[in-house]
Design an enzyme around this catalytic site. Structure first.
Site, PDB file in Angstrom:
ATOM      1  N   MET A 199      70.146 -27.814  61.938  1.00  0.00           N
ATOM      2  CA  MET A 199      71.589 -28.239  62.119  1.00  0.00           C
ATOM      3  C   MET A 199      71.697 -29.818  62.698  1.00  0.00           C
ATOM      4  O   MET A 199      72.856 -30.387  62.432  1.00  0.00           O
ATOM      5  CB  MET A 199      72.127 -27.668  63.230  1.00  0.00           C
ATOM      6  CG  MET A 199      72.697 -26.251  63.063  1.00  0.00           C
ATOM      7  SD  MET A 199      73.544 -25.917  61.616  1.00  0.00           S
ATOM      8  CE  MET A 199      74.793 -27.152  61.793  1.00  0.00           C
ATOM      9  N   ASP A 200      70.808 -30.817  62.591  1.00  0.00           N
ATOM     10  CA  ASP A 200      71.020 -32.031  62.580  1.00  0.00           C
ATOM     11  C   ASP A 200      70.996 -32.337  61.150  1.00  0.00           C
ATOM     12  O   ASP A 200      71.935 -33.388  60.677  1.00  0.00           O
ATOM     13  CB  ASP A 200      69.586 -32.631  63.244  1.00  0.00           C
ATOM     14  CG  ASP A 200      69.501 -32.539  64.573  1.00  0.00           C
ATOM     15  OD1 ASP A 200      70.748 -32.273  65.415  1.00  0.00           O
ATOM     16  OD2 ASP A 200      68.594 -32.897  65.414  1.00  0.00           O
ATOM     17  N   VAL A 201      70.157 -31.826  60.145  1.00  0.00           N
ATOM     18  CA  VAL A 201      70.297 -32.422  58.890  1.00  0.00           C
ATOM     19  C   VAL A 201      71.674 -31.921  58.326  1.00  0.00           C
ATOM     20  O   VAL A 201      72.377 -32.740  57.683  1.00  0.00           O
ATOM     21  CB  VAL A 201      68.899 -31.767  58.049  1.00  0.00           C
ATOM     22  CG1 VAL A 201      69.519 -32.113  56.529  1.00  0.00           C
ATOM     23  CG2 VAL A 201      67.669 -32.254  58.585  1.00  0.00           C
TER      24      VAL A 201
END
Lengths: 465, 404
Positions: free
Chosen positions: A199-201
């Protein structure tokens, strides 16, 4: 010139894609001239501004050395003896092309400088907890007062309103909460989740879309706006069909708490769908020669014709000629047995040899690739120029991950800039804000551009990873 | 009536024929206000055949997959009698600002475009070619699927189990390779539109799913490039080249709970221990031997075992609220269905109700992934029936092929 040159095959209609050098004439990037004041840290927000640099935007990363971006010290070269703030390779891979300003924004003089910078920027972006910018007096109304055309992007875990507004998330928290962790794993086992902060990417990539959309509107009308990105919400659309299935009365079971393993569907009277945008069997990862951690090849049969082709490649074994396997429903029903038979066959083949052979027969398949495989053994990625070599001031020449978007007129550019802490203070304070040499020296002397009690050459004892 | 989206007035033509690499990119653009016209063969695109179907029976107008990815779009079926001639397709491309081309072979071939610059025939056109591997290079002709992309792109190598003997690398579900590709498509297209706003010039945007997935695994690349090691799969947590303690623990109510131990600063650790102590479950964690980051790192297996016992004794909702009160970045591992009634997501209108007037019902879809204050995300209308807009988009079309 990179080898990703469409002219190698005359039938391609695509123009030659230039390498990492900007083409002659015209602005080198689609966002050349766009200035971004970047308060993001960790991975979510910096993913956005990394993409913006590749379109030629000028990204000024603002930090205070005592609270520097923790990714600066998160990972080092093997055997690194001096673990400093400017030689963390993971950080520089993610922050390629940015500039660095060090400034004590919690001082009134520092904040005054920030307000002047907002006045000469097009985008302000931050990824703090929701209260931080407000506590600095910089809510959107104030930002707009300073610069009516500013695009303000906040990238946070739960967004800037609602009951969980103040909750803290990191990538793994966000993906646990929003359902992404739960869709990865084997039936009957706890979730396998993701081996990194997906979910960061993905949240960063979604926030990039929103930021560009706001810039598009800004260029068209001169109007700025407030873009509130919640990392959790950005992931809800990544399980879309499961959400529909749930509230459409569960036509047929999809997304039981236990995920579907690697399959696209499992049989039975209430099939479980893998929601991969595909449907068929066999569909899985099969062990290959060597038996190593990544010695697997995936094989996916989506049509009856592909099944016939696979059967031929396996040498028409008697079990595969069973007519009940001629239909997709029959193959889905018998996946367990099929998988066992196929695994027995793949086990004596090298994963790449198997991939080339089966691809030659028109079968969807691919080797499970480690990072080593992708960088050393993948001629297609080399051909596409995905890992260009750049010269970093403290790391030397290394491969870096490029933004995976090629463009014929404004191809990705790599500004020859690295966010070494405070490296661009002179540029920002003097060239952008017109301060005198004396004023800049005074800021430094007063501990506003570097903490008075912190050595310039900071080292850390333990890196996170 | 809310304000128009940031891409209002942009006409997108979306073409695919094997799989669905462009659907999500087209959806992102449609939800930002673009007018997306989906070009379909008489039998419909492949993505209309993905189960499950509303009502159970296979029906090209009732695939939940198709519904989700094609809200707000319009569907045009080209006249099969005219399939040999590219007239209708050319007409569509001429009207378009953007072409999303996910066909097996570039659609410009079918239009007889030989110039390396499609702008000479279609001035200002942003032509986005979307392919599994790119149109040139040693793997250019390879067949693809979601699993193939997740394998070759490095996602499977780092997702899986370290405590399930013989388990393979795991490919997370949801169609994530198409999602990542779609985000790159939308990003490249909007960047190209900004360039066109500033210069009047279109261009080719070239997206290969394999490129996109291969740079989406965060630390894997840096581990290899700088340490010459490959991280190993570990259940429910980051893959690493060394062993690490688990993050997800089973709660009293059966749910798993993610207790990220990565960022247990002194402050957070103290808050955690105080909390556990209130319930008499801190065990020895208040001892001075855990006071520093280094000391905790050395004994993290034990710290995590205490956390695990605490989780087993409590329900996930309690753990979430109390952990967050203490600034511990922890959360339950939810399934998509657990979220529909979540008070925070409800409060932020994170879901969007889509009316299917043809079926006399409304369904809840994932809503805005981002909130733009001046040019908001546009709530979708239902996905089009096959060929529903043929006559509207191509008024000259004989027989309005495929229209139902």
């Amino acid at each position: 010139m990179s080898p990703a040159d469409g002219s190698q095959e005359s039938r391609s209609p695509l123009p030659a894609v230039p390498g990492d050098e900007p083409p002659a004439g015209g602005p080198p990037g689609a966002l050349t001239g766009v200035r971004v004041l970047d308060f993001t840290w960790s991975v979510l927000g910096p993913t956005v501004t990394r993409a913006l640099t590749s379109f030629g935007a000028e990204v000024i990363k603002v930090e205070w050395p005592k609270r520097a971006d923790p990714m600066r010290t998160t990972m080092y070269r093997a055997g690194e003896e001096r673990k400093g703030l400017d030689n963390g390779p993971f950080f520089h891979n993610l922050n390629t092309g940015k500039r660095s300003l060090t400034l004590d924004v919690r001082s009134s003089r520092g904040m005054e400088i920030i307000r002047r910078l907002i006045g000469v920027s097009d985008v302000v972006i931050e990824s703090f907890s929701s209260q931080v910018f407000r506590s600095w007096g910089l809510d959107y109304d104030e930002l707009r007062r300073i610069n009516p055309r500013i695009v303000y992007v906040s990238a946070s875990g739960f967004g800037h309103s609602g009951p969980y507004e103040t909750y803290d998330t990191w990538g793994p928290t966000a993906q646990a909460f929003n359902g992404l962790t739960s869709v990865s794993g084997l039936p009957g086992h706890p979730p396998a989740g993701w081996g990194w902060s997906y979910m960061d990417v993905a949240g960063g990539a979604m926030a990039t879309v929103a930021t560009l959309a706001a810039i598009h509107h800004q260029v068209a009308t001169g109007e700025g706006q407030y873009v509130d990105v919640s990392q959790v919400e950005a992931g809800l659309s990544l399980t879309g069909p499961s959400v529909l299935d749930e509230n459409a009365g569960r036509e047929r079971r999809g997304g039981e708490t236990s995920p579907p393993g690697n399959r696209a569907a499992t049989g039975g009277s209430t099939p479980v769908y893998g929601y991969r945008g595909e449907w068929g069997a066999p569909y899985g990862a099969y062990p290959t020669l060597g038996g190593g951690h990544n010695d697997y090849c995936v094989i996916c049969v989506l049509t009856d014709a592909e099944w016939v082709a696979l059967r031929e490649e396996m040498g028409r074994p008697a079990w595969a000629l069973d007519p009940s396997l001629d239909t997709a429903d029959g193959r889905v029903e018998q996946q367990d047995a099929l998988d066992e038979r196929i695994a027995a066959w793949t086990g004596s083949h090298d994963k790449y040899e198997l991939m080339r052979t089966l691809q030659g027969a028109g079968i969807r398949c691919g080797a499970v690739q480690s990072a080593e495989d992708r960088t050393e053994h993948d001629p297609q990625l080399a051909h596409r120029g995905v890992f260009p070599v750049l010269d970093h001031p403290s790391l030397g020449e290394h491969r870096f991950e490029a933004t995976p978007i090629r463009m014929s007129e404004t191809d990705r550019v790599t500004p020859p800039s690295w966010p070494l802490l405070g490296r661009d203070n002179e540029y920002v304070l003097r060239d952008l804000l017109g301060m005198s040499e004396e004023e800049v020296r005074e800021l430094d002397r007063d501990g506003l551009t570097w903490p008075a009690d912190l050595p310039r050459d900071v080292t850390v004892s333990r890196s996170l990873w | 009536m809310s304000a128009p989206g940031p891409l209002a007035g942009v006409r997108v033509v979306e073409i695919e024929d094997d799989g669905d690499l462009v659907g999500f990119g087209g959806k992102l653009l449609a939800d930002l206000g673009a007018d997306v016209v989906k070009v379909e063969p008489p039998g419909g695109v492949v993505s209309r055949s993905i189960p499950p179907f509303r009502g159970g029976a296979a029906d090209p107008d009732r695939s939940l997959h198709f519904w989700f990815y094609n809200g707000s779009k319009r569907s045009v079926v080209l006249d099969p009698a005219a399939a040999a001639t590219p007239g209708q397709l050319r007409e569509l491309v001429e009207q378009a600002d953007v072409v999303l081309d996910g066909s097996s072979a570039p659609v410009l071939h079918r239009l007889g475009v030989t110039s390396p610059d499609p702008g000479t025939e279609f001035p200002g056109l942003v032509y986005c070619r979307v392919s599994p591997f790119g149109d040139t290079g040693p793997s250019a002709g390879y067949r693809s699927s979601d699993l193939v992309q997740l394998a070759l792109g490095g996602i499977m190598a780092v997702c899986g189990y370290d405590d399930v003997p013989g388990s393979p690398p795991i490919a997370p579900a949801g169609g994530q390779s198409a999602h990542l590709t779609g985000m790159a498509v939308a990003t490249g297209v909007i960047a190209a539109l900004v360039h066109r706003q500033r210069t009047g010039r279109g261009q080719v945007v070239d997206i290969a799913a394999h490129d996109v997935v291969s740079v989406s695994t965060e630390m894997s690349f840096a581990y290899w490039e700088y340490q010459h090691v490959n991280p190993r799969r570990q259940t429910g947590r980051h893959a690493r080249p060394y062993d690490s303690p688990p993050w997800n623990h089973r709660c009293r109510d059966g749910k798993y709970f993610c207790t990220l131990p990565l960022y247990l600063t002194d402050q957070r650790f103290a808050a955690m221990v105080a909390w556990f102590a209130e319930e008499g479950m801190a065990e020895d964690l208040a001892d001075p031997g855990y006071a520093s980051d280094e000391e905790r790192a050395a004994r993290m297996d034990h710290v995590v075992a205490v956390i695990s016992r605490f989780c087993a004794a409590h329900d996930s909702a309690y753990l979430f609220a109390e952990a967050q009160k203490r600034r511990l970045p922890w959360a339950p591992v939810n399934a998509p269905r657990d979220l529909l009634d979540d008070p925070h997501l409800r409060n932020r209108d994170a879901y969007s109700v889509v009316r299917h007037e043809d079926l006399g019902e409304s369904l809840t879809y994932p809503g805005a992934p981002y909130k733009l204050s001046a040019t908001p995300w546009q709530p979708p209308t239902r996905a089009p029936h096959l060929g529903e807009h043929t006559g509207q988009v191509l008024p000259g079309s004989a027989g309005r092929a495929g229209e139902r």
